[in-house]
Design an enzyme around this catalytic site. Sequence first.
Site, PDB file in Angstrom:
ATOM      1  N   GLU A 153      61.252  61.035  21.398  1.00  0.00           N
ATOM      2  CA  GLU A 153      61.271  62.334  20.688  1.00  0.00           C
ATOM      3  C   GLU A 153      61.572  63.496  21.615  1.00  0.00           C
ATOM      4  OE1 GLU A 153      58.059  61.469  17.103  1.00  0.00           O
ATOM      5  OE2 GLU A 153      57.493  62.765  18.766  1.00  0.00           O
TER       6      GLU A 153
ATOM      7  N   THR B 221      67.572  54.129  16.844  1.00  0.00           N
ATOM      8  CA  THR B 221      67.148  55.529  16.684  1.00  0.00           C
ATOM      9  C   THR B 221      68.020  56.461  17.523  1.00  0.00           C
ATOM     10  OG1 THR B 221      65.445  55.467  18.410  1.00  0.00           O
ATOM     11  CG2 THR B 221      64.761  54.888  16.170  1.00  0.00           C
TER      12      THR B 221
ATOM     13  N   ASN C 262      74.991  55.239  29.383  1.00  0.00           N
ATOM     14  CA  ASN C 262      73.817  54.486  28.945  1.00  0.00           C
ATOM     15  C   ASN C 262      72.624  55.421  28.896  1.00  0.00           C
ATOM     16  OD1 ASN C 262      72.188  52.128  28.354  1.00  0.00           O
ATOM     17  ND2 ASN C 262      71.417  52.246  30.454  1.00  0.00           N
TER      18      ASN C 262
ATOM     19  N   HIS D 185      68.607  55.374  29.276  1.00  0.00           N
ATOM     20  CA  HIS D 185      67.546  54.509  29.815  1.00  0.00           C
ATOM     21  C   HIS D 185      66.205  55.248  29.707  1.00  0.00           C
ATOM     22  CE1 HIS D 185      65.929  51.236  32.204  1.00  0.00           C
ATOM     23  NE2 HIS D 185      65.184  52.150  32.791  1.00  0.00           N
TER      24      HIS D 185
HETATM   25  C1  GAR Z   1      65.564  53.150  23.784  1.00  0.00           C
HETATM   26  O1  GAR Z   1      64.321  53.563  24.242  1.00  0.00           O
HETATM   27  C2  GAR Z   1      66.558  53.052  24.938  1.00  0.00           C
HETATM   28  O2  GAR Z   1      66.384  54.050  25.895  1.00  0.00           O
HETATM   29  C3  GAR Z   1      66.186  51.703  25.504  1.00  0.00           C
HETATM   30  O3  GAR Z   1      65.936  50.895  24.383  1.00  0.00           O
HETATM   31  C4  GAR Z   1      65.502  51.699  23.283  1.00  0.00           C
HETATM   32  C5  GAR Z   1      66.412  51.453  22.113  1.00  0.00           C
HETATM   33  O4  GAR Z   1      65.941  52.100  20.965  1.00  0.00           O
HETATM   34  N1  GAR Z   1      67.232  51.179  26.341  1.00  0.00           N
HETATM   35  C6  GAR Z   1      67.013  50.424  27.400  1.00  0.00           C
HETATM   36  O5  GAR Z   1      65.904  50.059  27.737  1.00  0.00           O
HETATM   37  C7  GAR Z   1      68.262  50.029  28.166  1.00  0.00           C
HETATM   38  N2  GAR Z   1      67.919  49.463  29.442  1.00  0.00           N
HETATM   39  P1  GAR Z   1      66.878  52.432  19.736  1.00  0.00           P
HETATM   40  O6  GAR Z   1      67.575  51.131  19.316  1.00  0.00           O
HETATM   41  O7  GAR Z   1      65.913  52.892  18.674  1.00  0.00           O
HETATM   42  O8  GAR Z   1      67.846  53.495  20.138  1.00  0.00           O
END
Ligand code: GAR
Length: 207
Positions: free
Chosen positions: A180, A15, A110, A112
């Site tokens: 969001e 996303t 990154n 987070h």
């Molecule tokens: C997101 O919430 C991102 O911030 C988190 O994983 C999710 C990925 O969602 N990342 C971490 O936790 C990194 N340590 P997405 O594939 O829908 O973007």
Amino acid sequence: MSRVRVAVLVSGGGTNLQALIDAAARGQLPHVELALVLSNHKNAFALQRAALAGIPTRVVTRRAAGSQEAFEAAIQTALEQAGIELIVLAGFMSILSAGFTDRWPECILNIHPSLLPAFGGPGCYGLHVHEMALARGVKLTGATVHFVNEIPDGGRILAQKAVAVEDGDTPELLQRRVMEQAEWILLPQTLERVAAERTMEREKSDV
Ligand code: GAR
């Protein structure tokens, strides 16, 4: 004006990648060229999002590579072949070693899902981060975009956005609100800011 060639590294739903694709389509990433999406899982839905947007994709798995060193070498090769200048980790669920991050100083961003340094480091990823935040009872959480160095979630912070925890929140509800209200806004904004800075530096050194 030449754009900065960016690779987005993903592992799952993508996303945040979609937020970048949508921002680019709206003309909000004028200094960014989304040049490559690289996944460490061949079934990541993020790959379909990239293909639909016409962005070249690569899959590099730790298993096929055999060792962490070979895995990171394969990623490095893919990035070099695509002429990448900046890397975005957008839900990339694999810790990169110093051997890799040292080659890309202040060139890896990154996203987070917490206000670092809270709920960061090994084991703090995805839904777990929101479970930890709720278990601890924080009233304010959010998202952070930071540069990546050899310390997991330890690089310099570039941007943060706070999000309120609400009564009755589940990890899933909180994750969605953080995405969001913070992640999908903060990541494109911050990437564009860093890419614009890089373009200016490049133009200055060309003079
Ligand atoms: C997101 O919430 C991102 O911030 C988190 O994983 C999710 C990925 O969602 N990342 C971490 O936790 C990194 N340590 P997405 O594939 O829908 O973007």
